[in-house]
Design a protein around this motif. Sequence first.
Motif, mmCIF file in Angstrom:
data_model
loop_
_atom_site.group_PDB
_atom_site.id
_atom_site.type_symbol
_atom_site.label_atom_id
_atom_site.label_comp_id
_atom_site.label_asym_id
_atom_site.label_seq_id
_atom_site.Cartn_x
_atom_site.Cartn_y
_atom_site.Cartn_z
ATOM 1 N N ASP A 36 0.824 -1.208 0.000
ATOM 2 C CA ASP A 36 0.000 0.000 0.000
ATOM 3 C C ASP A 36 0.861 1.263 0.000
ATOM 4 O O ASP A 36 1.837 1.383 0.749
ATOM 5 C CB ASP A 36 -0.991 0.033 1.161
ATOM 6 N N THR A 65 0.649 4.832 0.933
ATOM 7 C CA THR A 65 -0.144 5.769 1.720
ATOM 8 C C THR A 65 0.169 7.204 1.298
ATOM 9 O O THR A 65 1.165 7.461 0.607
ATOM 10 C CB THR A 65 0.156 5.613 3.220
ATOM 11 N N LEU A 79 -0.820 -3.163 -3.913
ATOM 12 C CA LEU A 79 -1.966 -2.381 -3.456
ATOM 13 C C LEU A 79 -3.106 -3.307 -3.054
ATOM 14 O O LEU A 79 -3.441 -4.247 -3.782
ATOM 15 C CB LEU A 79 -2.453 -1.439 -4.558
ATOM 16 N N THR A 80 -3.713 -3.006 -1.902
ATOM 17 C CA THR A 80 -4.872 -3.789 -1.480
ATOM 18 C C THR A 80 -6.150 -3.315 -2.152
ATOM 19 O O THR A 80 -6.964 -4.132 -2.587
ATOM 20 C CB THR A 80 -5.051 -3.734 0.048
ATOM 21 N N HIS A 131 -4.610 4.040 0.868
ATOM 22 C CA HIS A 131 -3.923 2.835 0.415
ATOM 23 C C HIS A 131 -3.260 2.956 -0.956
ATOM 24 O O HIS A 131 -2.461 2.096 -1.312
ATOM 25 C CB HIS A 131 -4.910 1.668 0.409
ATOM 26 N N TYR A 132 -3.592 4.001 -1.717
ATOM 27 C CA TYR A 132 -2.980 4.098 -3.044
ATOM 28 C C TYR A 132 -2.583 5.519 -3.439
ATOM 29 O O TYR A 132 -1.806 5.709 -4.384
ATOM 30 C CB TYR A 132 -3.929 3.534 -4.110
ATOM 31 N N THR A 175 -11.092 -5.458 -3.113
ATOM 32 C CA THR A 175 -10.041 -5.402 -2.093
ATOM 33 C C THR A 175 -9.316 -6.734 -2.028
ATOM 34 O O THR A 175 -9.946 -7.796 -2.023
ATOM 35 C CB THR A 175 -10.636 -5.071 -0.713
ATOM 36 N N ASP A 184 -7.996 -3.915 5.809
ATOM 37 C CA ASP A 184 -9.367 -3.416 5.680
ATOM 38 C C ASP A 184 -10.319 -4.561 5.385
ATOM 39 O O ASP A 184 -10.053 -5.384 4.499
ATOM 40 C CB ASP A 184 -9.469 -2.406 4.533
ATOM 41 N N HIS A 228 -3.869 -0.722 11.238
ATOM 42 C CA HIS A 228 -4.781 0.194 10.540
ATOM 43 C C HIS A 228 -5.703 0.902 11.534
ATOM 44 O O HIS A 228 -6.904 1.030 11.324
ATOM 45 C CB HIS A 228 -5.590 -0.597 9.498
#
Length: 250
Positions: free
Chosen positions: A12, A14, A49-50, A56-57, A133, A150, A216
Amino acid sequence: VDPLAGKRFIFDATPDFASQVGELLTHPAGTALPRASVPLQEYLHGIFLTHGHMGHYTGLIHIGREGASANRLPLYVSPSMAAYLSDNEPWAFLVRNHHVQLVVLQPEIRLVLTDSLSLTPFIVDHRQEFTDTLGFLIHGPERTLMFVPDADVWGGWKVPFEQLLDRSDAALLDGSFFSYEELGHRRQGDVPHPPVQASIDLLSAREGNPEIWFTHLNNTNPLWDPDSHENVVVSDAGFGIARRGQTFEL
């Protein structure tokens, strides 16, 4: 980080992506630390990336022409995330100008990264405003780490949550809220996450859990305070709170 292969990866991107890269470089990967002029892709070897939610991206903005100006940095994503990035600016600019090289992952298909590091992506039940996801099973030579920052719920997944736990030695799980009392004026349905207290109840009722670490954390979460009663609740249940800079050896 795979020190044997000299490879570094980030899960991820951030908004504080620069700090992520900086902290990653404090963990030796069998190669000398880069000079300021060294291209990003020479010391960061891929980003996973999730999903397509803000935290997250959006750090990808730092790797384009006005930032690190990466060249074909591998970006590992689900098919829907690949479509989202390719169809929407400014992310499409990164794809079109080869700052990133999209690598599309297929759920439950194991991807070998090095001789001692591989991973298996899987679909997580989480709200899909833009993309689906992914979670990851990260396999080292001796141990497997499950990464799910998440989720909406722990049930109803394509691959059952319990089966994924059974395939793991440690798990980093969504700990956004300790309880829904933190939401204030917002509705639970607007930001669905399993409360840590409910996760503790669920996990405490099963045997054979891997190491459980909650991550998280939302800024409202009392688990940020290591002296809080809620931290005692987690500890007494036999679980932990992931802290910045913590290392998991696989």
